[in-house]
Write a protein that holds these residues in place. Sequence first.
Motif, mmCIF file in Angstrom:
data_model
loop_
_atom_site.group_PDB
_atom_site.id
_atom_site.type_symbol
_atom_site.label_atom_id
_atom_site.label_comp_id
_atom_site.label_asym_id
_atom_site.label_seq_id
_atom_site.Cartn_x
_atom_site.Cartn_y
_atom_site.Cartn_z
ATOM 1 N N TYR A 62 0.816 -1.218 0.000
ATOM 2 C CA TYR A 62 0.000 0.000 0.000
ATOM 3 C C TYR A 62 0.851 1.270 0.000
ATOM 4 N N ASP A 118 1.960 3.044 -2.300
ATOM 5 C CA ASP A 118 1.575 4.057 -3.290
ATOM 6 C C ASP A 118 0.300 4.808 -2.909
ATOM 7 N N VAL A 119 -0.428 4.336 -1.885
ATOM 8 C CA VAL A 119 -1.674 5.012 -1.483
ATOM 9 C C VAL A 119 -1.621 5.524 -0.049
ATOM 10 N N LEU A 120 -0.553 5.239 0.692
ATOM 11 C CA LEU A 120 -0.378 5.751 2.051
ATOM 12 C C LEU A 120 0.756 6.762 2.043
ATOM 13 N N GLU A 149 1.429 7.609 7.579
ATOM 14 C CA GLU A 149 0.024 7.216 7.623
ATOM 15 C C GLU A 149 -0.098 5.712 7.840
ATOM 16 N N THR A 192 -7.630 5.722 7.975
ATOM 17 C CA THR A 192 -7.533 5.296 6.579
ATOM 18 C C THR A 192 -7.646 3.783 6.547
ATOM 19 N N LEU A 201 -11.738 5.353 0.399
ATOM 20 C CA LEU A 201 -11.646 6.001 -0.907
ATOM 21 C C LEU A 201 -10.219 6.143 -1.405
ATOM 22 N N THR A 202 -9.300 6.619 -0.553
ATOM 23 C CA THR A 202 -7.944 6.882 -1.033
ATOM 24 C C THR A 202 -7.140 5.614 -1.263
ATOM 25 N N THR A 203 -7.497 4.526 -0.595
ATOM 26 C CA THR A 203 -6.763 3.260 -0.760
ATOM 27 C C THR A 203 -7.434 2.334 -1.755
ATOM 28 N N HIS A 204 -8.664 2.711 -2.216
ATOM 29 C CA HIS A 204 -9.456 1.824 -3.083
ATOM 30 C C HIS A 204 -9.670 0.465 -2.397
#
Length: 502
Positions: free
Chosen positions: A93, A95-97, A101, A166, A200-203
């Motif tokens: 993860y 690329d999304v954190l 975070e 998140t 939403l931000t992590t799909h």
Amino acid sequence: MKPRVSLREALNDPSLMGHVLAGESFKATRTILIASMGEELTDDERPLFTKLTGRAHEPLQRVSELVEVIGRRGSKTQGMAACATYLAGLVDYRDVLVPGETGVLLCLAQDQRVAKQLLDYCEANFAASPILSQLVLNRTSDTIELKGNIRIEVRPASFRKLRGPTYIAVIADEVAFWFTEEGRVNIDTEIIASVTPGLLTTHGMLIMASSPYAKRGVLWDVYKKHFGPNGSPSVLVCQGTTRDFNPTIEQSEIDRLLEKDPARNAAEYLAIFRTDLQPYVSIEAAESCVDAGVFERPPNDKTTYYGFVDPSGAAVDSFTACVAHMNYGEQTVTIDAIRETKVPFSPEQVCEEYAKLFQSYRIGTIFSDKYAGAWPVEQFGRFGIRCEQSAKPKSDLYTDLLPLILSARVHLIDHPKMIAQLCALERRTARGGRDSIDHPPNGFDDIINAVAGAVSISLFRYGSYNLRAMGDGDDDDDPDGARAWRARRLSAFIYSGGLVRL
């Protein structure tokens, strides 16, 4: 987010998750999970996938929602634990954190006991893998902390403290049985709505697995909209019996249970939503009867009041009381005061407190059912209150209350927990065709039962006196109001224990 390895590869690799969902009995669970990750199924797996989903082909893309409607003992918790292990341990993860975070894989269950079982399965999955075990930094009663700023958290299904984190995935266990939280209605819908923005931000995936219950709530809504070939490609819904997902259960045992209680056990073991359950009343109808901002009404010397108690008869029940009065000539009932005392408590102290409440409204006789035994009569008697255990069964009390709710002829005070209990009530139809009304499994109705009892006593009768009939005349039939006056004076004399004279 990028999978480091496919789920199929992980389940086939002894050094990763080869020990998880092993054996032919877990074939259905593996098939659905692999398809939900967007992976291709084999020709042997695809007919089973079609049987369970009503779709001819797997989605070939990772879905945003996976909904499993599965019979009881269908290995739902083990399947969710396997999914949690894969998503937390074998997906990258970074690329999304953002730096610093933490990505949380949240597991919500009916209560802390069930939530802990799911976390124990996850811990066992990590511990059995020589590779995954190296990711574990710490384990507490409700959390597994992993390297890479990833945490698996389990919580009982509650609206509290869900906003903010998140989420890399959210797993909802037995979501059909999340009923009411204090002061809230439709708690399953509210919980899912509160956690969805965190995905939403992590799909991240939303995964719901449950045995079915009534045709309402978030599980039923998603099933009705997305099960079968016309459902959204990003939402995968499967439905299977206990034996579809756990063939080790003997069919003869299922047949025996179905014969014993067809309606209940068809839902429990055949994964069929129940048709014998209907909601008692809508939230709109209930709220239309609430006097917003009125939390209690003070006593009025010109009003005759009635009292009802629902004594605690079990280790988890509250002791509740309600004061109400009838508006003669209008045929409406007004709720004036509600009290609730949660366990543990001293029966003597609570009866003394409630006795003072009733006496402040000039009530000398109150009513209850016989469920708690003789102690309420004895305890209230010590404080000058006569307690008669002559109330109708609570299902009949709710039957009496319903037309008043629907016609807005009952004035409720602003009490969110009472409204939550009212809207959670269910109407059940037995095999003989007789309806009954009660709270859902693991639910409570202590407050609304006291309210329904006070309404029934206020509106209908005291012993053999039918007070409603005595005050029912039209204005033309009783121009001077003499009949209504006599009814008020007689009921005041009776309910005050003779304190108010005729």
